[in-house]
Write an enzyme that holds these catalytic residues in place. Structure first.
Site, PDB file in Angstrom:
ATOM      1  N   HIS A   1      13.279  -5.002 -12.527  1.00 14.88           N
ATOM      2  CA  HIS A   1      12.287  -5.783 -13.397  1.00 14.88           C
ATOM      3  C   HIS A   1      12.229  -4.940 -13.709  1.00 14.88           C
ATOM      4  CE1 HIS A   1      11.779  -9.840 -10.740  1.00 14.88           C
ATOM      5  NE2 HIS A   1      11.994  -9.661 -11.211  1.00 14.88           N
TER       6      HIS A   1
ATOM      7  N   GLY B   1       9.833  -7.243   1.774  1.00 14.53           N
ATOM      8  CA  GLY B   1       8.777  -7.380   1.347  1.00 14.53           C
ATOM      9  C   GLY B   1       8.351  -8.453   0.278  1.00 14.53           C
TER      10      GLY B   1
ATOM     11  N   ASN C   1       9.335  -8.426   6.639  1.00 16.32           N
ATOM     12  CA  ASN C   1       8.258  -9.021   5.633  1.00 16.32           C
ATOM     13  C   ASN C   1       6.897  -9.299   6.866  1.00 16.32           C
ATOM     14  OD1 ASN C   1       6.187 -10.686   4.492  1.00 16.32           O
ATOM     15  ND2 ASN C   1       7.607 -11.512   2.957  1.00 16.32           N
TER      16      ASN C   1
HETATM   17  P1  OAD Z   1       4.281 -10.790  -3.598  1.00 19.41           P
HETATM   18  O1  OAD Z   1       3.452 -10.871  -4.047  1.00 19.41           O
HETATM   19  O2  OAD Z   1       5.278 -12.082  -4.052  1.00 19.41           O
HETATM   20  O3  OAD Z   1       5.172 -11.135  -2.892  1.00 19.41           O
HETATM   21  C1  OAD Z   1       4.738  -9.119  -1.895  1.00 19.41           C
HETATM   22  C2  OAD Z   1       4.922 -10.234   0.042  1.00 19.41           C
HETATM   23  O4  OAD Z   1       5.579  -9.183   0.387  1.00 19.41           O
HETATM   24  C3  OAD Z   1       4.748 -11.328   0.265  1.00 19.41           C
HETATM   25  O5  OAD Z   1       5.711 -12.314   1.084  1.00 19.41           O
HETATM   26  C4  OAD Z   1       3.455 -10.562   1.780  1.00 19.41           C
HETATM   27  O6  OAD Z   1       4.130 -11.451   2.915  1.00 19.41           O
HETATM   28  C5  OAD Z   1       4.686  -9.425   1.748  1.00 19.41           C
HETATM   29  N1  OAD Z   1       4.041  -8.061   2.215  1.00 19.41           N
HETATM   30  C6  OAD Z   1       3.125  -7.986   2.318  1.00 19.41           C
HETATM   31  N2  OAD Z   1       2.434  -6.575   3.009  1.00 19.41           N
HETATM   32  C7  OAD Z   1       3.504  -6.656   3.285  1.00 19.41           C
HETATM   33  C8  OAD Z   1       3.709  -4.937   4.308  1.00 19.41           C
HETATM   34  N3  OAD Z   1       3.291  -3.852   4.343  1.00 19.41           N
HETATM   35  N4  OAD Z   1       5.665  -4.977   5.014  1.00 19.41           N
HETATM   36  C9  OAD Z   1       6.069  -5.327   4.394  1.00 19.41           C
HETATM   37  N5  OAD Z   1       5.990  -6.746   3.932  1.00 19.41           N
HETATM   38  C10 OAD Z   1       4.682  -7.341   2.998  1.00 19.41           C
HETATM   39  O7  OAD Z   1       5.155  -9.927  -4.430  1.00 19.41           O
HETATM   40  P2  OAD Z   1       6.433 -10.141  -5.076  1.00 19.41           P
HETATM   41  O8  OAD Z   1       7.925 -10.825  -4.295  1.00 19.41           O
HETATM   42  O9  OAD Z   1       7.755  -8.872  -5.189  1.00 19.41           O
HETATM   43  O10 OAD Z   1       7.721  -9.818 -11.517  1.00 19.41           O
HETATM   44  O11 OAD Z   1       7.159 -11.093  -5.511  1.00 19.41           O
HETATM   45  C11 OAD Z   1       8.497 -11.006  -7.474  1.00 19.41           C
HETATM   46  C12 OAD Z   1       8.365 -10.857  -8.119  1.00 19.41           C
HETATM   47  O12 OAD Z   1       6.920 -11.693  -8.935  1.00 19.41           O
HETATM   48  C13 OAD Z   1       7.091  -9.538  -8.601  1.00 19.41           C
HETATM   49  O13 OAD Z   1       8.646  -8.414  -9.399  1.00 19.41           O
HETATM   50  C14 OAD Z   1       6.833  -9.612 -10.160  1.00 19.41           C
HETATM   51  C15 OAD Z   1       5.995 -10.991 -10.055  1.00 19.41           C
HETATM   52  O14 OAD Z   1       5.969 -12.027 -10.578  1.00 19.41           O
HETATM   53  C16 OAD Z   1       7.164 -10.155 -12.225  1.00 19.41           C
HETATM   54  O15 OAD Z   1       7.043  -9.626 -13.057  1.00 19.41           O
HETATM   55  C17 OAD Z   1       8.131 -10.274 -13.426  1.00 19.41           C
END
Ligand code: OAD
Ligand code: ZN
Length: 298
Positions: A151, A241, A267
């Site tokens: 990204h 995560g 996660n």
């Molecule tokens: P999200 O904010 O959607 O998800 C974060 C995940 O991390 C959630 O499932 C939480 O449960 C988990 N989480 C939080 N703290 C944690 C920890 N200490 N250990 C393990 N897990 C943990 O973020 P992404 O999945 O990265 O894209 O989102 C995907 C994309 O959507 C991003 O790259 C961005 C966003 O909008 C763009 O900007 C194009």
């Protein structure tokens, strides 16, 4: 979601890991959560009164480049203050061929991250004997890359003029004087300075308005061809995560499973499709991942 939970036994995961030959990890914002970087969804997904996702679009930038630059300036400044956490360090150590030889002999490994904060790169760089990250933009397409920031990167700055398109790495803090201090306004009620586009970051080559070098919704992520080949041959996909809601990254685990590979999800909470994983390690990945990879320091 069903009440059935996939295997959470670290010893069985270690056995699968030790037999895997082509390993990929797909990471999301949760990987950097312990470093202090806010995730996108759930608590922390808001900046001022805006949903972070609504600002990550080309339309948002066209309509209000001042606001979108303030958001990315805030994220740049935040990332500069943060350090890689034990989960970044475990993945970086696992990228080292010598270390991996003990845990998963004769295997390949690539970390595919959706994160733009640069912390995985910094973790790799901080491991003295690590295999240097291969910059596939530099043409080393035949060697398997260590890290793919699909990204984009917060510290890339890209010209908005399609005739120019100049991209450069820029760690300047603040990136322009007009953004200085605006990172402090993060609450819903905070004032919003209106910065004229002439004072926003400009292209160092042609002077046009520059934009953050991240992939926004509606844009095509980087390295898709390389990633697709890695996914096709992967026999283990480690998902760390990520809410697994944003495609194409959200689809890689099931593609690996479709051709007989295994999936392990790390996660804090339940995430999309995790009931289909072979392994599910619920908890903070900064704890579970170093333990599962056999790289815990104690
Ligand atoms: P999200 O904010 O959607 O998800 C974060 C995940 O991390 C959630 O499932 C939480 O449960 C988990 N989480 C939080 N703290 C944690 C920890 N200490 N250990 C393990 N897990 C943990 O973020 P992404 O999945 O990265 O894209 O989102 C995907 C994309 O959507 C991003 O790259 C961005 C966003 O909008 C763009 O900007 C194009
Ligand atoms: Zn330019």
């Amino acid at each position: 979601m069903s009440t059935y939970l996939p295997n959470d036994d670290m010893a069985s995961f270690s056995r699968v890991l030790s037999k895997s030959k082509h390993i990929i990890a797909v990471a999301g914002a949760g990987l950097s959560a312990a470093s202090g970087i806010p995730t996108f969804r759930g608590a922390g997904g808001f900046w001022r009164k805006y949903d972070a996702i609504s600002l990550a679009t080309p339309e948002a930038f066209r309509n209000n480049p001042s606001r979108v630059w303030q958001f990315y300036h805030y994220r740049r400044e935040k990332a500069l203050q943060c350090e890689p956490n034990p989960a970044h360090m475990a993945l970086a150590a696992f990228s080292n061929k010598q270390i991996r030889e003990v845990l998963a002999p004769r295997s390949t490994f690539t970390l595919i991250t959706q994160n733009v904060d640069g912390l995985s790169r910094r973790a790799l760089d901080s491991i003295p004997s690590s295999v240097p990250g291969i910059d596939i933009d530099a043409g080393a397409i035949d060697s398997q890359p260590v890290l793919l920031e699909m990204h984009g990167r917060l510290f890339d700055v890209v010209c908005t003029s399609s005739a120019c398109g100049h991209r450069e790495l820029n760690f300047t803090s603040p990136i322009v004087p007009a953004l200085a201090g605006t990172e402090k306004f993060v609450e819903a009620a905070d004032i919003e300075p209106e910065i004229p586009t002439t004072d926003l970051p400009r292209c160092s080559k042609c002077g046009a308005l520059a934009r953050p070098g991240v992939v926004w919704f509606g844009e095509v992520p980087h390295y898709l061809d390389v990633i697709s080949k890695l996914v096709d041959k992967a026999d283990l996909c480690i998902v760390v995560g990520t809410s697994s809601t944003v495609y194409p990254a959200a689809g890689y685990a099931s593609e690996v499973q479709d051709h007989g590979g295994k999936v392990a999800v790390f996660n804090l909470d339940r995430s999309e499709g995790d009931e289909d994983a072979d392994f599910l390690f619920l908890g903070p990945c900064e704890k579970t991942l170093p333990a599962a990879l056999g790289l815990k320091k104690d």
